[in-house]
Design an enzyme around this catalytic site. Structure first.
Site, PDB file in Angstrom:
ATOM      1  N   CYS A 127       3.502  -2.759 -10.186  1.00 11.91           N
ATOM      2  CA  CYS A 127       3.109  -2.354  -8.992  1.00 11.91           C
ATOM      3  C   CYS A 127       2.764  -3.505  -7.818  1.00 11.91           C
ATOM      4  O   CYS A 127       2.483  -4.503  -8.235  1.00 11.91           O
ATOM      5  CB  CYS A 127       1.845  -1.574  -9.063  1.00 11.91           C
ATOM      6  SG  CYS A 127       0.935  -1.275  -7.454  1.00 11.91           S
ATOM      7  N   GLU A 128       3.496  -3.341  -6.809  1.00 11.20           N
ATOM      8  CA  GLU A 128       3.659  -4.449  -5.741  1.00 11.20           C
ATOM      9  C   GLU A 128       2.374  -4.659  -5.226  1.00 11.20           C
ATOM     10  O   GLU A 128       1.823  -5.633  -4.468  1.00 11.20           O
ATOM     11  CB  GLU A 128       4.408  -4.250  -4.702  1.00 11.20           C
ATOM     12  CG  GLU A 128       4.268  -2.937  -3.598  1.00 11.20           C
ATOM     13  CD  GLU A 128       5.240  -2.861  -2.537  1.00 11.20           C
ATOM     14  OE1 GLU A 128       4.780  -2.474  -1.495  1.00 11.20           O
ATOM     15  OE2 GLU A 128       6.552  -3.070  -2.801  1.00 11.20           O
ATOM     16  N   HIS A 129       1.208  -3.908  -5.415  1.00  7.43           N
ATOM     17  CA  HIS A 129      -0.221  -4.178  -4.774  1.00  7.43           C
ATOM     18  C   HIS A 129      -0.989  -4.952  -5.789  1.00  7.43           C
ATOM     19  O   HIS A 129      -1.920  -5.720  -5.343  1.00  7.43           O
ATOM     20  CB  HIS A 129      -0.856  -2.565  -4.592  1.00  7.43           C
ATOM     21  CG  HIS A 129      -0.082  -1.794  -3.521  1.00  7.43           C
ATOM     22  ND1 HIS A 129      -0.033  -0.517  -3.685  1.00  7.43           N
ATOM     23  CD2 HIS A 129       0.608  -2.144  -2.548  1.00  7.43           C
ATOM     24  CE1 HIS A 129       0.468   0.176  -2.838  1.00  7.43           C
ATOM     25  NE2 HIS A 129       1.144  -0.808  -1.898  1.00  7.43           N
ATOM     26  N   HIS A 130      -0.765  -4.750  -7.007  1.00  7.21           N
ATOM     27  CA  HIS A 130      -1.776  -5.496  -7.942  1.00  7.21           C
ATOM     28  C   HIS A 130      -0.897  -6.414  -9.011  1.00  7.21           C
ATOM     29  O   HIS A 130      -1.607  -7.004  -9.907  1.00  7.21           O
ATOM     30  CB  HIS A 130      -2.777  -4.621  -8.698  1.00  7.21           C
ATOM     31  CG  HIS A 130      -3.753  -3.833  -7.733  1.00  7.21           C
ATOM     32  ND1 HIS A 130      -3.365  -2.574  -7.512  1.00  7.21           N
ATOM     33  CD2 HIS A 130      -4.811  -4.219  -7.170  1.00  7.21           C
ATOM     34  CE1 HIS A 130      -4.510  -2.071  -6.621  1.00  7.21           C
ATOM     35  NE2 HIS A 130      -5.088  -3.068  -6.362  1.00  7.21           N
TER      36      HIS A 130
ATOM     37  N   GLN B 162       5.799   3.636  -6.687  1.00  9.35           N
ATOM     38  CA  GLN B 162       6.793   4.993  -7.411  1.00  9.35           C
ATOM     39  C   GLN B 162       7.311   5.496  -6.400  1.00  9.35           C
ATOM     40  O   GLN B 162       8.691   5.947  -6.593  1.00  9.35           O
ATOM     41  CB  GLN B 162       5.716   5.791  -8.054  1.00  9.35           C
ATOM     42  CG  GLN B 162       6.328   6.894  -8.993  1.00  9.35           C
ATOM     43  CD  GLN B 162       5.382   7.463  -9.599  1.00  9.35           C
ATOM     44  OE1 GLN B 162       4.356   6.912 -10.426  1.00  9.35           O
ATOM     45  NE2 GLN B 162       5.563   8.697 -10.001  1.00  9.35           N
TER      46      GLN B 162
ATOM     47  N   HIS C  69      -0.062   4.216 -14.179  1.00  5.29           N
ATOM     48  CA  HIS C  69      -0.404   3.083 -13.436  1.00  5.29           C
ATOM     49  C   HIS C  69      -1.741   2.456 -13.930  1.00  5.29           C
ATOM     50  O   HIS C  69      -2.750   2.913 -13.984  1.00  5.29           O
ATOM     51  CB  HIS C  69      -0.710   3.691 -11.931  1.00  5.29           C
ATOM     52  CG  HIS C  69       0.658   3.866 -11.330  1.00  5.29           C
ATOM     53  ND1 HIS C  69       1.514   3.352 -10.478  1.00  5.29           N
ATOM     54  CD2 HIS C  69       1.456   5.104 -11.448  1.00  5.29           C
ATOM     55  CE1 HIS C  69       2.365   3.863 -10.088  1.00  5.29           C
ATOM     56  NE2 HIS C  69       2.427   5.345 -10.575  1.00  5.29           N
TER      57      HIS C  69
ATOM     58  N   CYS D 117      -3.158   0.070 -12.639  1.00  4.61           N
ATOM     59  CA  CYS D 117      -4.051  -0.110 -11.655  1.00  4.61           C
ATOM     60  C   CYS D 117      -4.891   0.858 -11.498  1.00  4.61           C
ATOM     61  O   CYS D 117      -6.199   0.784 -10.919  1.00  4.61           O
ATOM     62  CB  CYS D 117      -3.281  -0.509 -10.377  1.00  4.61           C
ATOM     63  SG  CYS D 117      -2.447   0.820  -9.569  1.00  4.61           S
TER      64      CYS D 117
END
Length: 210
Positions: free
Chosen positions: A98-101, A139, A167, A169
């Site tokens: 995941c590019e956020h976390h 995703q 996920h 996260c």
């Protein structure tokens, strides 16, 4: 300089090799050491001494999709064939970050297309999934990228992609919902215009969760 782990090669338009760039490894390792120190660890202790370089190589492996051309994968095995019924590759394992976390998400992808006189070698579809999954992702974008790559390379009558994933996260932090599954879909052509085709696809993949 590049270090290479020989895990086999594919002649032609793309290669299946583990490659580690030494400069990239050292750059990432330097930052990992700083992170270890920032969270209160001792980067020089025995158990962590090799962790920065291991992590650097792990990230290069997990994110190798940036150097893979999904279109080239498909173009390497396209065949003329007068077949116009659905072709489905179901339950393709996916592993992404995941590019956020920078935490993993993982699950299954189901990919189908209705050919228009051109088919592709079946193994190329999971390879295309990997090419996009092995990048920093969300995703939703991953689902669309897989659909678009197949649509562009084969010009089929339609493409359908469904991804079901867990996920971390959401599991390890935040709402901490261990059993929540995220499902995304992206379709084109016959899968949008024909209720029968779409229903057949959904029936074939139903009950095959992560």
């Amino acid at each position: 300089m590049t270090s290479t782990n020989n895990v086999g090669a594919q002649p032609g338009l793309y290669e299946r090799l583990e490659r580690y760039d030494d400069d990239t490894t050292e750059e990432i390792a330097r930052h990992v050491r700083a992170i270890l120190g920032a969270v209160g660890e001792a980067p020089e202790r025995e158990g962590l001494l090799k962790t920065p370089r291991r992590t650097a190589r792990a990230y290069q492996f997990l994110l190798q999709g940036y150097s893979v051309d999904a279109g080239a994968i498909l173009e390497s095995a396209i065949f003329e064939e007068s077949y116009h019924e659905m072709i489905l590759v179901r339950d393709i394992d996916i592993f992404s970050l995941c590019e956020h976390h920078l935490l993993p998400f993982f699950g299954k992808a189901h990919v189908a297309y209705v050919p228009k006189n051109r088919i592709v070698g079946l193994s190329k579809i999971p390879r295309v999934v990997d090419a996009f999954a092995r990048r920093l992702q969300v995703q939703e974008r991953l689902t669309v990228q897989i659909r678009d790559a197949i649509q562009e390379a084969l010009d089929p009558l339609g493409v359908a992609v469904v991804i079901e994933a867990n996920h971390l996260c959401m599991v390890m932090r935040g709402v901490q919902k261990q059993n929540a599954i995220t499902a995304t879909s992206s379709m084109s052509g016959e899968f949008l215009n024909s209720h029968r085709t779409r229903a057949e696809f959904m029936r074939l993949i139903s009950g095959h969760n992560v």
